[in-house]
Design a protein around this motif. Structure first.
Motif, PDB file in Angstrom:
ATOM      1  N   ARG A 568      -5.097   5.520   0.923  1.00  0.00           N
ATOM      2  CA  ARG A 568      -3.739   4.987   0.785  1.00  0.00           C
ATOM      3  C   ARG A 568      -3.617   3.923  -0.291  1.00  0.00           C
ATOM      4  O   ARG A 568      -2.513   3.617  -0.741  1.00  0.00           O
ATOM      5  CB  ARG A 568      -3.255   4.409   2.127  1.00  0.00           C
ATOM      6  N   GLU A 569      -4.734   3.343  -0.711  1.00  0.00           N
ATOM      7  CA  GLU A 569      -4.691   2.298  -1.739  1.00  0.00           C
ATOM      8  C   GLU A 569      -4.901   2.862  -3.141  1.00  0.00           C
ATOM      9  O   GLU A 569      -5.034   2.095  -4.098  1.00  0.00           O
ATOM     10  CB  GLU A 569      -5.767   1.243  -1.449  1.00  0.00           C
ATOM     11  N   GLU A 589       2.208  12.432  -0.835  1.00  0.00           N
ATOM     12  CA  GLU A 589       2.739  11.664   0.292  1.00  0.00           C
ATOM     13  C   GLU A 589       1.686  10.666   0.780  1.00  0.00           C
ATOM     14  O   GLU A 589       0.506  10.995   0.874  1.00  0.00           O
ATOM     15  CB  GLU A 589       3.120  12.598   1.435  1.00  0.00           C
ATOM     16  N   GLY A 590       2.116   9.485   1.076  1.00  0.00           N
ATOM     17  CA  GLY A 590       1.192   8.493   1.618  1.00  0.00           C
ATOM     18  C   GLY A 590       0.360   7.777   0.589  1.00  0.00           C
ATOM     19  O   GLY A 590      -0.700   7.236   0.929  1.00  0.00           O
ATOM     20  N   PRO A 592       1.394   4.965  -1.546  1.00  0.00           N
ATOM     21  CA  PRO A 592       2.416   4.008  -1.974  1.00  0.00           C
ATOM     22  C   PRO A 592       2.008   3.119  -3.132  1.00  0.00           C
ATOM     23  O   PRO A 592       2.858   2.436  -3.710  1.00  0.00           O
ATOM     24  CB  PRO A 592       2.652   3.163  -0.707  1.00  0.00           C
ATOM     25  N   ALA A 593       0.710   3.118  -3.490  1.00  0.00           N
ATOM     26  CA  ALA A 593       0.237   2.216  -4.550  1.00  0.00           C
ATOM     27  C   ALA A 593      -0.084   2.942  -5.836  1.00  0.00           C
ATOM     28  O   ALA A 593      -0.568   2.319  -6.780  1.00  0.00           O
ATOM     29  CB  ALA A 593      -0.994   1.452  -4.063  1.00  0.00           C
ATOM     30  N   PRO A 614       7.454  11.385  -3.853  1.00  0.00           N
ATOM     31  CA  PRO A 614       6.639  10.533  -2.970  1.00  0.00           C
ATOM     32  C   PRO A 614       6.070   9.282  -3.641  1.00  0.00           C
ATOM     33  O   PRO A 614       5.769   8.307  -2.949  1.00  0.00           O
ATOM     34  CB  PRO A 614       5.504  11.478  -2.529  1.00  0.00           C
ATOM     35  N   VAL A 615       5.896   9.308  -4.961  1.00  0.00           N
ATOM     36  CA  VAL A 615       5.300   8.152  -5.640  1.00  0.00           C
ATOM     37  C   VAL A 615       6.296   7.510  -6.609  1.00  0.00           C
ATOM     38  O   VAL A 615       5.911   6.768  -7.509  1.00  0.00           O
ATOM     39  CB  VAL A 615       4.010   8.556  -6.401  1.00  0.00           C
ATOM     40  N   ARG A 617       8.401   5.130  -6.387  1.00  0.00           N
ATOM     41  CA  ARG A 617       8.582   3.676  -6.403  1.00  0.00           C
ATOM     42  C   ARG A 617       7.428   2.941  -7.075  1.00  0.00           C
ATOM     43  O   ARG A 617       7.598   1.808  -7.520  1.00  0.00           O
ATOM     44  CB  ARG A 617       8.752   3.158  -4.971  1.00  0.00           C
ATOM     45  N   SER A 618       6.267   3.557  -7.121  1.00  0.00           N
ATOM     46  CA  SER A 618       5.094   2.848  -7.651  1.00  0.00           C
ATOM     47  C   SER A 618       4.647   3.342  -9.019  1.00  0.00           C
ATOM     48  O   SER A 618       4.038   2.586  -9.784  1.00  0.00           O
ATOM     49  CB  SER A 618       3.918   2.986  -6.675  1.00  0.00           C
TER      50      SER A 618
END
Length: 761
Positions: A568-569, A589-590, A592-593, A614-615, A617-618
């Protein structure tokens, strides 16, 4: 009396006659233009971009000042390749597949200010390749394959101010590598493989103010070499495998103001590490493995200390740090990892009395147990011992070299058939590259409990036995690239808490998931250029700390949903040069970074709506070049907004592309080498590109009347389209401000003006 045509008269009149006779010929030569090029004689600019040229055109106007040959197939630049262009000031040779620059290739270009040779295939530069460039101010060599620099290569560039050697394959800098560069202010050496700098490597750079060495393989601070550049104001050393820095490293830079050591593996810092950098103002230590930090002695002007991303332990031992920060008025960031009652607290919000010190025995015992249970860490390098203190040091094996000062031992290329023994017990780095031992047996490295970095590349290794790394509890870097490994067991990697694992160019058919589950601290995994055909759910189980995953150059056809979930990182995901036929949206998905996604070189052909949702925003950097893309749906980039900084779509088969107004903060977009069809359907893209103050590289391939014109500047192509006269092209605020400064008279002249002022490529 002299006759009417005396020798005096002849000497005066003859030059005039020559000028009259040659004038028209010279004027015609100045106005000529090669067939594959676009010439702007008023500005003396010539562009011959992406024309598959194999040599420099010979009909370029003599008075040309800017020549753009980007994206051709030159491969070799012969001697005197530009001899007929003495007025040239800017020369762009990016992406020309240049493999060789002959000696004297640029002779005659005494006025050249900028030479761009980035993104080619150069492996070396001959001694006199850059002769004749005495006025050059900026040299771009980024993205080549340079493996070495010969002293004297840059000796003729006395006026150079910026030298960019980033993204090459340099492993070593010899003494006097940059001799003659008396005016260079910024030297860029990032993203190489530098592990050694000769003590005199940076000698002879009196004007150097900024040095970029981030993303290399430096495992010890090269203080003597860096201290040669005494005028440095900014030093970038982030993302190197440094584990310790102390006064014994010898860093002495009296003018240094900013020091970046972020994204490394620092576990300890000596209190006088920067004692000889008295003007240091900003120290960036983000993203290391520091759980504590001593008060720093020496840099009396330090005002900014960046500590985010370190596992700081805010127990009693941190009280001197807080007292020093307050006393020295140093602003800091970072948060506490523990103890539990302070977990997540901002360091700058704490006061010394917030930290509990011995006195409450029960509390102290509780915090010790909590810290022990939070997971072991690789201990820091031992501090230097005094002359009277003994070290438990064993003799160095025959044929190897053991350096007590750096605690590095090397047996590279010694023809060894088995892993040798008998290295000094305090060895930090062991280099066994280019030997031959197909099997690494159990307990192969006894007595090396301090080892941090182990190099086993090019050793023909086919198997690591269970327990091969036993006793290497502090090992962080394991290099197993270029071997014959087809698998790894968890037992083979048991013992160390690895942070970096290099497995490129082996024989893996699948990700060694079982082995990875034994590496909960793994930060970076390199599996490029193997034969992996699928990334399955569970392959990355247990890799919760993973930030960088490199799977380039495999045979992956599918990344199913959930395959990346445990990581997730994850910040970097490289899936380029595989066999993916679609963007693995479900697998994203999953994450976020995620900051960087590499998908170039896959047979994607099309991008569907919401492909990167899914990505969205980052994500900051997206690579889709050389992917056979023929179609991009209007919603393919939906969700991607101001955060996206670079978008790479070059070398595809795009005839059309929707406008992307939501990508308002792009710093780079590359649309070159696409066969755009410039008709009215492309009008929204034209309007959007016109509002960007960026070089985009988009040119019209069809219809024939528009071939070679820049999409963002081809106003004449689109002015007949419905709605052209009733709607003005939408522009960004910056472009509207620029437009207000320009007097526009008439629709056609206005369109031309926009093309000239903001459409330069």
């Amino acid at each position: 009396m002299e006759g009417p045509w005396s020798s005096t008269h002849v000497s005066l009149v003859l030059p005039l006659l020559v000028l009259l006779l040659l004038g028209p010929a010279r004027q015609a030569a100045a106005q000529r233009c090669p067939q594959a090029c676009i010439c702007d004689n008023s500005r003396r600019h010539v562009a011959c971009r992406h024309q598959n040229l194999t040599e420099v055109p010979d009909a370029i106007p003599e008075l040309t000042q800017r020549l753009n040959l980007q994206g051709n197939l030159l491969k070799v630049l012969p001697a005197a390749a530009f001899q007929g262009l003495p007025h040239l000031t800017h020369l762009d040779l990016r992406h020309c597949q240049v493999e060789l620059v002959a000696e004297g290739a640029f002779r005659g270009l005494g006025r050249l200010l900028l030479l761009n040779l980035a993104s080619n295939h150069l492996r070396e530069l001959p001694q006199e390749a850059l002769d004749g460039l005495g006025s050059l101010r900026r040299l771009e060599l980024e993205g080549n394959a340079l493996e070495e620099l010969r002293p004297g290569t840059f000796g003729a560039l006395g006026a150079l101010a910026t030298l960019n050697l980033a993204h090459n394959a340099l492993v070593y800098l010899p003494a006097m590598a940059f001799q003659g560069l008396l005016r260079v202010r910024w030297l860029r050496l990032s993203h190489n493989a530098l592990s050694v700098l000769a003590p005199e490597a940076l000698a002879g750079l009196p004007a150097l103010r900024r040095l970029s060495l981030h993303h290399n393989e430096l495992q010890a601070l090269p203080g003597p070499a860096l201290s040669q550049a005494r005028g440095l104001a900014r030093l970038e050393l982030g993302h190197n495998p440094l584990t310790y820095a102390g006064e014994e490293d010898g860093l002495a830079l009296p003018g240094l103001r900013e020091l970046l050591l972020d994204g490394g593996a620092l576990q300890a810092l000596g209190p006088r590490a920067f004692a000889h950098c008295p003007r240091l103002h900003t120290l960036d230590l983000r993203g290391n493995q520091l759980d504590t930090l001593p008060p720093l002695q020496g840099p009396g002007q330090l005002r900014r200390l960046r500590l985010q991303g370190n596992p700081l332990w805010c127990g009693c031992q941190a009280r001197p740090l807080l007292e020093w920060l307050a006393r020295a008025r140093v602003r800091s960031d970072g948060a506490c990892r523990g103890p539990r009652r302070l977990r997540g607290e901002a360091l700058d919000a704490l006061r010394p009395w917030d930290l509990r010190c011995p006195g409450d025995a029960a509390q102290e015992e509780e915090e010790q147990e909590e810290r022990a249970g939070s997971g072991p860490r690789a201990p820091p390098r031992d501090p230097p011992r005094g002359p009277g203190e003994d070290r438990a040091v064993a003799p160095c094996p025959r044929a190897c070299v053991c350096a007590p000062e750096s605690r590095h031992s090397s047996c590279e290329g010694c023809g060894l058939q088995a892993v040798p023994r008998g290295f000094p017990n305090d060895t930090l780095l062991l280099d066994l590259r280019r030997n031959h031992f197909p099997l690494v047996p159990r307990a192969a490295f006894p007595g090396l409990g301090h080892l941090v970095s182990l190099h086993l590349q090019h050793c023909g290794i086919a198997e690591l036995e269970a327990g091969a790394l036993a006793g290497l509890g502090r090992l962080i870097y394991l290099y197993l690239s270029d071997n014959q490994l087809a698998g790894l067991s968890a037992a083979a990697l048991a013992g160390p808490r690895l942070g970096y694992l290099y497995l490129e160019r082996n024989r893996f058919l699948q990700v060694p998931g079982a082995a990875l589950r034994a590496l909960p601290s793994l930060f970076s995994l390199h599996l490029q250029d193997n034969a992996v055909d699928r990334l399955a759910p569970g392959d990355l189980g247990g890799t919760r700390a993973l930030r960088w995953l490199y799977l380039s150059g495999n045979r992956i056809t599918e990344v199913p949903p959930g395959a990346l979930g445990p990581a997730r990182e994850l910040e970097k995901l490289h899936l380029d040069r595989n066999q993916l036929r679609e963007v693995p949206t479900g697998a994203l998905e999953g994450l976020p970074a995620l900051l960087e996604l590499q998908l170039s070189g896959n047979p994607l052909r099309a991008l569907h709506d919401g492909a990167f949702q899914p990505v969205s925003r980052s994500l900051q950097h997206l690579f889709l070049n050389s992917s056979g893309l023929e179609q991009i749906s209007p919603g393919a980039f939906s969700g991607l907004g101001p955060g996206l900084q670079s978008l790479h779509l070059q070398k595809n088969q795009l005839r059309a592309l929707p406008a992307l107004p939501s990508l308002s903060q792009l710093e780079l977009i590359d649309l070159s080498s696409n066969p755009f069809h410039c008709d009215c359907q492309l009008l929204p893209l034209h309007r959007w590109l016109t509002g960007l103050n960026l070089r985009v590289g988009a040119t019209c391939a069809t219809p024939p009347s528009a071939r070679g014109q820049r999409v963002k500047a081809a106003a004449a192509v689109f002015e007949a389209c419905p709605g052209w006269s009733s709607r003005k092209a939408k522009r960004t605020p910056a472009s509207r401000s620029s437009t207000r400064k320009t007097s526009i008279k008439g629709r056609q002249r206005g369109a031309d003006k926009v093309g000239k002022e903001r459409g330069r490529l």
